[in-house]
Design a protein around this motif. Structure first.
Motif, PDB file in Angstrom:
ATOM      1  N   THR A 148      -2.484  52.878  -9.967  1.00  0.00           N
ATOM      2  CA  THR A 148      -1.738  53.301 -11.157  1.00  0.00           C
ATOM      3  C   THR A 148      -0.906  54.541 -10.853  1.00  0.00           C
ATOM      4  OG1 THR A 148      -3.488  52.428 -12.582  1.00  0.00           O
ATOM      5  CG2 THR A 148      -1.950  53.992 -13.572  1.00  0.00           C
ATOM      6  N   LEU A 152       3.016  53.418 -10.598  1.00  0.00           N
ATOM      7  CA  LEU A 152       3.551  53.655 -11.936  1.00  0.00           C
ATOM      8  C   LEU A 152       3.949  55.114 -12.165  1.00  0.00           C
ATOM      9  CD1 LEU A 152       1.080  51.457 -14.040  1.00  0.00           C
ATOM     10  CD2 LEU A 152       3.283  50.811 -13.044  1.00  0.00           C
ATOM     11  N   ALA A 190       3.682  46.789  -8.740  1.00  0.00           N
ATOM     12  CA  ALA A 190       3.782  47.624  -9.937  1.00  0.00           C
ATOM     13  C   ALA A 190       3.545  46.802 -11.199  1.00  0.00           C
ATOM     14  CB  ALA A 190       5.150  48.298  -9.992  1.00  0.00           C
ATOM     15  N   LEU A 194       0.492  47.421 -13.667  1.00  0.00           N
ATOM     16  CA  LEU A 194       0.777  47.709 -15.072  1.00  0.00           C
ATOM     17  C   LEU A 194      -0.022  46.793 -15.990  1.00  0.00           C
ATOM     18  CD1 LEU A 194       2.443  49.268 -17.173  1.00  0.00           C
ATOM     19  CD2 LEU A 194       4.230  47.517 -16.930  1.00  0.00           C
TER      20      LEU A 194
END
Length: 535
Positions: A148, A152, A190, A194
């Motif tokens: 994460t 992100l 990603a 997510l």
């Protein structure tokens, strides 16, 4: 202020410090954190520490999990509230949810789901013992949080730096900050990250630590250990008024006020209940065997029976998961112009694993795909694998020479790896570690196809494994000496021929080898020490 309120605030402060330290490892775009600080920050992460121990068999460098077990035996699952980055991230999400809701009693007691918890724990234990790191990738809370941060949050930090911080400071002629590049080979990691974090965030928003007490294998294991913890949260029936405030703030939803019980296997030692109890009916004290009413005993027996009956299901599910481990390899399809139809597609037998991986199998078995090496890589050549390793290595790092090449004078990935999947190598050793071998395809080279001058591969090769030899009409064409090639990709990256038809590419070694030194003893400069100053 009561002792328990101080205890709770101390826990929150320590958790925030721990979270910021771990987060900084992944978003340190200026490399301000020294390499030696990485292993100190990640030393207590449970599953990476266990895998690291099995990789190096050293308690000094990989004994953090034993410290976590000891802490759990003393006072329960403090790890989940203070050290685990995913747990702290869920607490942040839930804090926002409670702040928006403004309900005094946000939670309520729910029964445990033992079958799913113990099945996933069994699968994880089996994966660790059998060396199936790809299974651990999807369940390890540290690795989920790490991805994460990498896929992100780090892009947001780079954007904020480039579009806001740098222009702002340059207006005042302050050049401490500068533009940063972010090399991303694919957005799929990603997108997957997510989706996973949104699901976990939703659980945290609605039910606090539901993920930790239903899916997370670390939480389940530490929960079982906490059955034997010395200090436990316990009721005083003579004082409790059953006001329900404790259950209303219990993010593990494990306080049953009807039966005056706290499920210690799910309690994450956040101390919220202790701090809010107006009668001090809840306290943290040495555990004593308290006689429970018959109904509570019957419930406990039913749960034990369910856990016993689930043994067959555990084996079945573990077997099904293992069947999904077949390796698959995919080839990129790319349409070529008509004049390039003669080009030969690159045939890579193996992907290129990072230096210090020892072998691809060993690397896949130990790596959890936490992406810390990807975040720390200064050139961005380390990228998450999609199909390169097959299903067993999904999201694990590999050398992607379409983004850049491995810096000859860098060994950072091995220094920061928390699991030991990438062993730390001295720079001299790394410079002789052969991750793969360069393969030259004459039919694809522009010198051969277009009769034009090129030598990009030779110019970039740090070991001079690629040299230019006479060809025809005064042209020179590449020649590869694989004995001194280390597979760094410095030749593949600048090759002007498009992928997957590079004129020179690196074929990964299944087992990393030691390359010959690019310098013979006779070629080394002979420095004779002098007594007098040379001038």
């Amino acid at each position: 202020m009561s002792l328990y309120k101080i205890l709770k605030r101390s826990r929150v402060i320590i958790a925030l410090i721990s979270f910021i330290l771990i987060l900084s490892l992944f978003v340190d775009i200026y490399e301000w954190i020294p390499v030696g600080g990485y292993d100190k920050v990640t030393w207590l992460q449970f599953l990476p520490s266990v895998l690291h121990f099995f990789a190096v068999f050293s308690l000094a460098s990989a004994g953090g999990f034993l410290v976590v077990v000891l802490i759990t035996l003393i006072s329960g699952r403090i790890y989940c509230s203070v050290i685990c980055p995913l747990g702290i991230l869920q607490d942040i999400v839930n804090y926002i949810a409670r702040w928006r809701s403004k309900k005094k009693r946000f939670f309520k007691f729910h029964k445990a789901v033992p079958i799913l918890r113990y099945v996933l724990l069994s699968v994880t234990v089996f994966a660790v013992i059998a060396g199936l790191g790809w299974l651990v990738t999807w369940l390890d809370p540290y690795s989920i949080a790490a991805r994460t941060f990498t896929y992100l949050l780090k892009p947001l930090v780079v954007w904020f730096n480039n579009d806001i911080v740098v222009p702002l400071f340059q207006k005042f002629e302050i050049y401490l900050f500068y533009h940063q590049n972010l090399l991303v080979a694919s957005i799929l990691p990603a997108v997957i990250t997510l989706a996973v974090i949104i699901a976990i965030g939703y659980f945290a928003w609605k039910h606090g630590r539901l993920f930790c007490n239903t899916i997370c294998p670390v939480g389940t294991l530490l929960g079982e250990i906490s059955r034997f913890s010395f200090f436990k949260v316990q009721f005083d029936k003579n004082v409790c008024t059953r006001c329900g405030r404790c259950a209303g703030v219990c993010k593990s939803e494990c306080i049953d006020i009807k039966n005056y019980t706290v499920d210690t296997t799910r309690c994450v030692s956040c101390f919220n209940c202790l701090a809010i109890c107006p009668e001090t009916a809840l306290s943290l004290r040495p555990h004593k065997n308290i006689t429970q009413n018959k109904t509570s005993k019957e419930k406990g027996e039913q749960q034990d029976k369910l856990a016993h009956d689930s043994n067959r299901r555990k084996l079945l599910i573990a077997g099904l998961v293992m069947l999904c481990g077949n390796r698959i390899y995919a080839l990129k399809k790319e349409k070529l112009p008509e004049q390039q139809k003669h080009l030969v597609r690159n045939k890579k037998d193996h992907p290129v694993a990072p230096p210090g991986a020892i072998s691809i199998k060993r690397f896949n078995d130990i790596c959890t795909g936490c992406s810390l090496c990807i975040a720390a890589c200064p050139t961005g050549v380390l990228q998450p694998a999609l199909t390169e390793y097959g299903l067993t290595g999904f999201m694990q790092p590999h050398m992607d020479y379409s983004t850049y090449f491995c810096n000859y004078d860098c060994n950072k990935c091995g220094e920061v790896c928390p699991t030991g999947a990438i062993l730390p190598l001295a720079l001299e050793e790394k410079q002789l570690t052969q991750m793969g071998k360069a393969v030259f395809v004459r039919q694809n080279c522009v010198v051969y196809t277009d009769g034009t001058v090129c030598g990009a591969c030779s110019e970039h090769c740090p070991t001079k494994a690629v040299s230019m030899v006479p060809y025809k009409d005064g042209l020179r064409i590449p020649h590869v000496d694989q004995s001194i090639c280390i597979g760094c990709g410095a030749c593949e990256y600048p090759c002007p021929v498009p992928e997957p038809y590079k004129a020179i590419y690196v074929n990964g070694n299944a087992v990393q080898q030691k390359a010959k030194s690019p310098y013979d003893e006779a070629d080394k400069p002979n420095v004779v020490p002098e007594d007098d100053f040379p001038f």
